[in-house]
Design a protein around this motif. Structure first.
Motif, short mmCIF file in Angstrom:
data_model
loop_
_atom_site.label_atom_id
_atom_site.label_comp_id
_atom_site.label_asym_id
_atom_site.label_seq_id
_atom_site.Cartn_x
_atom_site.Cartn_y
_atom_site.Cartn_z
N TYR A 1 -4.16 9.99 4.75
CA TYR A 1 -4.88 10.48 3.62
C TYR A 1 -3.92 10.89 2.40
O TYR A 1 -2.83 11.42 2.96
N THR A 2 -4.47 10.15 1.39
CA THR A 2 -3.66 10.36 0.20
C THR A 2 -4.39 10.92 -1.02
O THR A 2 -5.48 11.03 -0.64
N LEU A 3 -3.75 11.44 -1.96
CA LEU A 3 -4.67 11.65 -3.23
C LEU A 3 -5.28 10.32 -3.71
O LEU A 3 -6.04 10.62 -4.61
N HIS A 4 -4.75 9.37 -3.26
CA HIS A 4 -5.58 8.00 -3.84
C HIS A 4 -6.65 7.60 -2.61
O HIS A 4 -7.24 6.68 -2.60
N GLY A 5 -7.08 8.67 -1.66
CA GLY A 5 -8.01 8.40 -0.90
C GLY A 5 -7.34 8.28 0.54
O GLY A 5 -5.97 8.24 0.65
#
Ligand SMILES: [Fe+2]
Length: 429
Positions: free
Chosen positions: A274-278
């Protein structure tokens, strides 16, 4: 110039721009005591200017709301009893709009004060600069806290879509030799007094440390390398772990999918992150991040290495802060890359700065001769100098202008929700 009107507004506006992708409901989330709601960050950074600059230096200043001094005080006992940290998510009022009105009210008063500071100008500018650097710290926390809160949601919200993939080969790692000797550590006093070079009190005074000969890696440990540690039963081998880290492994033994960095998920045999890009497939060549100091230390032991001390780190990277400011070295906060990129073929400063904070083995302790400022503002750093470790290097959500060679970040060893990675050190062959 630090502490000037332009610096102030640049900083204030960036905080609000970082909130543009948020829905109203996102502003109030608090998934654990360590993470504060975005709305609280917006208000608390404003409180800092109101409490430490407007109230003392602006005759006749009327606070925006009499209760905010208590609600948005983080930990300054000298200002009165702070509202409980773990209950910030309960503050549905003031609403988001009122918090933005609070920001505008304080910004207008600060603009008036900074354009004609009168008596106390030097103090006002110094505290304004501190307030701006404080707000930059909260900009990073705003993003790391939001990420943690969104991770609790099976929809895995996207803060901003991925732009390019940034997952190319990270190249081969090399070792940078460090020669033994007595070295100067900490911010230079002349720099700290200069108008354009701010530092926190914890970076002072500059003092000497003896460094043994060693070698430091010229890059960060990658996801693929950390995966090899997991596949070699790294999380099941007590000999690799510090006692407190092993206790944490034992406590989550029932859920072996949790034996991994914080945002890794295993689905149908595939690792995702999980990243801030989804939610993305785990990219092997990106630097590993969101590991605790225990995980970083266990990995280093498994690899036949150790973590660097903060002094080794600082000596080995002298001048890099200038390189970051002047030549754009490293990966710092940008609008469309909010996860560490792999760094093939670039210079060590580029490979190691920004991207992910690097755990060191150094206790967050005062430098010899350290002194705190007088009054409540002296609570800023000094009182946290126990039981935490120093991290160096900045992250992909740190503002470039916030970073410098002597910068000391600090977190508790179990913490994983910051962008924390691994840089190895070893004794010379
Ligand atoms: Fe704060």
């Amino acid at each position: 110039v630090g502490g000037g009107l332009e610096h102030f507004f640049e900083t204030r506006q960036l905080t609000e721009r970082l909130c543009e992708p948020l829905e109203t409901e996102d502003y109030g989330l608090q998934a654990m005591a360590n993470t504060s709601p975005a709305k609280w960050h917006l208000a608390h950074t404003t409180w800092f200017f109101e409490t430490f600059i407007l109230s003392p230096f602006c005759p006749g200043y009327r606070p925006f709301h009499p209760a905010f001094e208590h609600l948005f005080n983080s930990y300054y006992n000298g200002v009165g009893k702070p509202y409980p940290r773990d209950q910030r998510g309960l503050l549905s009022r003031p609403g988001v709009e009122e918090v933005y009105r609070y920001r505008a009210y304080v910004d207008a008063a600060m603009a008036e004060l900074l354009s004609a500071p009168g008596d106390g100008e030097a103090d006002i500018r110094r505290r304004t600069e501190l307030g701006c650097h404080h707000e930059q710290q909260h900009q990073e926390l705003l993003l790391t806290d939001l990420k943690y809160c969104w991770f609790q949601n099976p929809l895995y919200p996207v803060y901003t879509p991925l732009n390019g993939d940034g997952t190319g080969d990270s190249g081969t790692m090399d070792w940078l030799p460090l020669v033994a000797g007595v070295r100067s550590i900490g911010a230079r006093a002349d720099e700290a007094d200069g108008q354009d070079s701010f530092c926190f009190d914890n970076e002072l005074p500059r003092h000497r440390q003896y460094i043994e000969a060693s070698e430091l890696a010229d890059g960060l440990v990658t996801n693929a390398e950390f995966m090899a540690f997991i596949e070699d039963d790294g999380y099941r081998r007590p000999e690799l772990w510090l006692a407190d880290g092993w206790a944490a492994c034992e406590a989550r033994r029932g859920d072996m999918d949790r034996a991994a960095p914080l945002y890794w998920l295993r689905e149908n045999g595939q690792w995702l992150e999980y990243t801030l890009h989804g939610l993305l497939p785990l990219a092997p060549h990106r630097p590993v991040c969101h590991v605790s100091a225990y995980e970083a230390d266990a990995y280093a032991r498994w690899a036949g290495c150790r973590l660097p001390t903060e002094f080794e780190w600082e000596v080995a990277s002298a001048g890099w802060g200038h390189d970051a400011a002047a030549n754009g070295a490293g990966q710092f906060l940008g609008r469309d890359q909010l996860h560490p990129l792999s760094a093939a073929g670039s210079a060590p400063a580029d490979r190691l700065l920004g991207r992910a904070w690097q755990w060191t083995s150094s206790a967050y302790a005062p430098y010899p001769g350290f002194r705190t400022a007088a009054g409540a503002i002296g609570e800023y750093n000094g009182k946290f100098m126990a039981n935490q470790l120093v991290l160096r290097g900045g992250s992909c959500v740190t503002s470039r202008s916030h970073y410098r060679d002597s910068y000391r970040n600090f977190f508790y060893p179990p913490d994983q929700w910051q962008f924390t990675g691994i840089r190895l050190a070893r004794e010379p062959a």
